[in-house]
Design a protein around this motif. Structure first.
Motif, PDB file in Angstrom:
ATOM      1  N   ARG A 121       0.959  -1.118   0.061  1.00  0.00           N
ATOM      2  CA  ARG A 121      -0.046  -0.046   0.059  1.00  0.00           C
ATOM      3  C   ARG A 121       0.959   1.304   0.027  1.00  0.00           C
ATOM      4  O   ARG A 121       0.618   2.215  -0.659  1.00  0.00           O
ATOM      5  N   ARG A 122       1.978   1.239   0.916  1.00  0.00           N
ATOM      6  CA  ARG A 122       2.666   2.304   0.955  1.00  0.00           C
ATOM      7  C   ARG A 122       3.346   2.575  -0.661  1.00  0.00           C
ATOM      8  O   ARG A 122       3.630   3.693  -0.955  1.00  0.00           O
ATOM      9  N   GLN A 123       3.847   1.752  -1.103  1.00  0.00           N
ATOM     10  CA  GLN A 123       4.599   1.779  -2.452  1.00  0.00           C
ATOM     11  C   GLN A 123       3.466   2.253  -3.449  1.00  0.00           C
ATOM     12  O   GLN A 123       3.970   3.189  -4.379  1.00  0.00           O
ATOM     13  N   TRP A 124       2.474   1.846  -3.427  1.00  0.00           N
ATOM     14  CA  TRP A 124       1.343   2.379  -4.402  1.00  0.00           C
ATOM     15  C   TRP A 124       1.145   3.848  -4.141  1.00  0.00           C
ATOM     16  O   TRP A 124       1.055   4.643  -5.222  1.00  0.00           O
ATOM     17  N   VAL A 125       0.973   4.345  -2.824  1.00  0.00           N
ATOM     18  CA  VAL A 125       0.946   5.524  -2.716  1.00  0.00           C
ATOM     19  C   VAL A 125       2.133   6.475  -3.390  1.00  0.00           C
ATOM     20  O   VAL A 125       1.909   7.468  -4.050  1.00  0.00           O
ATOM     21  N   LYS A 126       3.163   6.091  -3.020  1.00  0.00           N
ATOM     22  CA  LYS A 126       4.486   6.569  -3.616  1.00  0.00           C
ATOM     23  C   LYS A 126       4.321   6.730  -5.217  1.00  0.00           C
ATOM     24  O   LYS A 126       4.816   7.817  -5.829  1.00  0.00           O
ATOM     25  N   ASP A 127       4.270   5.568  -5.606  1.00  0.00           N
ATOM     26  CA  ASP A 127       4.152   5.367  -7.219  1.00  0.00           C
ATOM     27  C   ASP A 127       2.997   6.278  -8.075  1.00  0.00           C
ATOM     28  O   ASP A 127       3.239   6.757  -8.982  1.00  0.00           O
ATOM     29  N   THR A 128       1.916   6.544  -7.267  1.00  0.00           N
ATOM     30  CA  THR A 128       0.562   7.286  -7.844  1.00  0.00           C
ATOM     31  C   THR A 128       0.783   8.591  -7.484  1.00  0.00           C
ATOM     32  O   THR A 128      -0.337   9.289  -8.038  1.00  0.00           O
ATOM     33  N   MET A 129       1.317   9.114  -6.409  1.00  0.00           N
ATOM     34  CA  MET A 129       1.126  10.556  -5.940  1.00  0.00           C
ATOM     35  C   MET A 129       1.412  11.666  -7.190  1.00  0.00           C
ATOM     36  O   MET A 129       0.826  12.460  -7.049  1.00  0.00           O
ATOM     37  N   PRO A 130       2.630  11.325  -7.865  1.00  0.00           N
ATOM     38  CA  PRO A 130       2.567  12.317  -8.912  1.00  0.00           C
ATOM     39  C   PRO A 130       1.454  12.653  -9.850  1.00  0.00           C
ATOM     40  O   PRO A 130       1.311  13.718 -10.051  1.00  0.00           O
ATOM     41  N   VAL A 131       0.741  11.618 -10.317  1.00  0.00           N
ATOM     42  CA  VAL A 131      -0.143  11.940 -11.011  1.00  0.00           C
ATOM     43  C   VAL A 131      -1.482  12.590 -10.196  1.00  0.00           C
ATOM     44  O   VAL A 131      -2.331  13.443 -10.650  1.00  0.00           O
TER      45      VAL A 131
END
Length: 470
Positions: A121-131
């Motif tokens: 879940r943490r990595q999903w937040v990091k990877d999608t936050m720019p969008v």
């Protein structure tokens, strides 16, 4: 700035916030501001909030520090995260392998060039936050500007002089609160989404397929469906999303552009914000947070926004409808595929992660109103001309079915069937006009060059016996 001056500045900030949050002269309580930002009222959260506000106040830029959103999102995502066991990861890797083979049988869109990934879940937040920040920034800016305007209009006369140059301070406070709220929303979404394409828009890099093991496990709880069947079905859906995004390279840009253009048209209802400031009860900070995240500060959509919303909904329905049809065909051999598909449909119809996220960030509610119609259209196209011709419609945006095609696919099916049979397409008046223009003829069938003999033709002096270049 000396420490004494900085203390005076902090006192002025507290006064301004008190004027905005309450007109009754009540003393400022940082826990109330934490509640307005959607944070718990414990000492650690309050200290972190005030530190973020102070950092924003002393920043030389008027821009929003989106690192705050990332920090909030990853912190929330980490709270209930559990590590995936090697056996669970191996099972999901195998599900992706099976899904890729089955998809190859039902779509001509080629497989990915990168290996699917499993995300925490943490990595999903990091990877999608720019969008997420790209989508949210126009509305965040509008809220900060409106907050500045309301603060200046609501301030007592003795404070107006100070507020003349306080635009940066107020924007910093408004932007920080919005960034915190964005982080809260994305952090909450990390516990709901099961894959990279679950939201319906491409949040990850093109051609990236991802599953969130912890959420896949939660999705399958209580369904009385074997976990391997759930995993394969969700892996097929995710690979279909990722393949389509990689194949139709124009699709991601069109979606993101449509959403950001809609967001730039969003204005903030300053009258509603003034009413909120005048009636705000400091003992109920949830009222302010609810106003910020519910869209209550955003006026009704304009006609232009309604038209943009209609186009966006059609595009999203076409994507989801195609994914549904391809997934259903690829997973037909799964005994429980219909049951998993029905769970996906019910989850999506109930709102799902997309609706709350869009409504919160840009005042944009996306319900799958036309999803069933779009899926029915893709099914008819598949039955009529097969997988290859169906998928060819994604090769260029001009070939993509329209809203009218979704409403009534008969004309589209007839056109594709005739083309597949080698028949000449029927031209309407517009097609004939374009063809005549491209061939250099007058529309009307005279067969004469549009240049005529008026002497303006740059080739008028050449020998007419030879063919003219087109």
């Amino acid at each position: 700035m000396s420490d004494d001056d900085r203390d005076d500045s902090d006192d002025e900030l507290r006064d301004m916030l008190r004027q905005f949050l309450s007109g009754n002269g009540a003393s400022f309580d940082p826990s109330q501001l934490a509640g307005a930002a959607g944070l718990p009222g414990d000492a650690a959260s309050i200290q972190a909030l005030m530190g973020q506000l102070q950092s924003a106040l002393h920043s030389p830029s008027d821009g929003i520090n989106w690192d705050i959103a990332l920090e909030q999102g990853t912190t929330l995502a980490s709270k209930e995260s559990v590590d995936t066991t090697p056996a669970e990861r191996a099972s999901l890797d195998q599900a992706f392998n099976v899904a890729a083979l089955w998809l190859d049988e039902v779509t001509s869109i080629s497989e990915l060039t990168t290996t699917p990934v499993l995300l925490s879940r943490r990595q999903w937040v990091k990877d999608t936050m720019p969008v997420w920040t790209q989508l949210a920034e126009p509305v965040a800016t509008s809220i900060s500007d409106a907050l500045t305007q309301v603060m200046q209009e609501q301030a007592p006369d003795e404070m107006r002089g100070m507020l003349q140059n306080a635009g940066h301070v107020v924007r910093a406070v408004g932007g920080t609160l919005f960034a915190i709220q964005l982080g809260q929303v994305v952090g909450q979404l990390s516990a709901e989404v099961v894959s990279g394409g679950d939201i319906g828009i491409p949040l990850l890099k093109d051609g990236t397929a991802a599953l969130l093991p912890q959420n896949v496990a939660a999705f399958g709880e209580g369904l009385d469906i074997p976990t391997d069947q759930v995993a394969i079905y969700l892996a097929v859906r995710e690979l279909a999303h990722a393949r389509l995004s990689r194949h139709a390279k124009w699709l991601r840009l069109r979606l993101i552009t449509a959403i950001t253009e809609f967001a730039r048209g969003v204005t903030i209802d300053t009258d509603r914000m003034q009413e909120l400031a005048e009636s705000f009860d400091p003992s109920n900070p949830e009222e302010l947070r609810e106003a910020m995240v519910s869209g209550a500060l955003i006026p009704p959509k304009t006609e232009a926004q309604q038209a943009a919303l209609s186009r966006l909904e059609t595009l999203l329905a076409l994507i989801e409808g195609w994914v549904d049809v391809v997934t259903a065909k690829a997973t037909a051999r799964l005994p429980k595929s219909d049951a998993v598909a029905e769970t996906v449909r019910r989850r999506r119809a109930a709102g799902g992660p997309a609706e709350s996220a869009f409504a919160t960030l840009v005042g944009l509610e996306l319900r799958p109103r036309r999803l069933r119609e779009a899926a029915a259209m893709w099914s008819q196209v598949t039955d009529a001309v097969g997988d290859d011709e169906r998928d060819r419609l994604w090769s260029h945006p001009d070939l993509l079915p329209t809203s009218e095609d979704v409403d009534d696919p008969s004309a589209l099916v007839a056109r594709l069937t005739a083309s597949a049979a080698g028949q000449e397409p029927e031209f309407d008046e517009l097609d004939e006009a374009i063809a005549a223009m491209l061939s250099g003829e007058d529309f009307g069938g005279t067969g004469e060059s549009s240049g005529g003999d008026d002497g303006d033709d740059p080739d008028s002096g050449r020998d007419d016996e030879g063919p003219r270049p087109v």
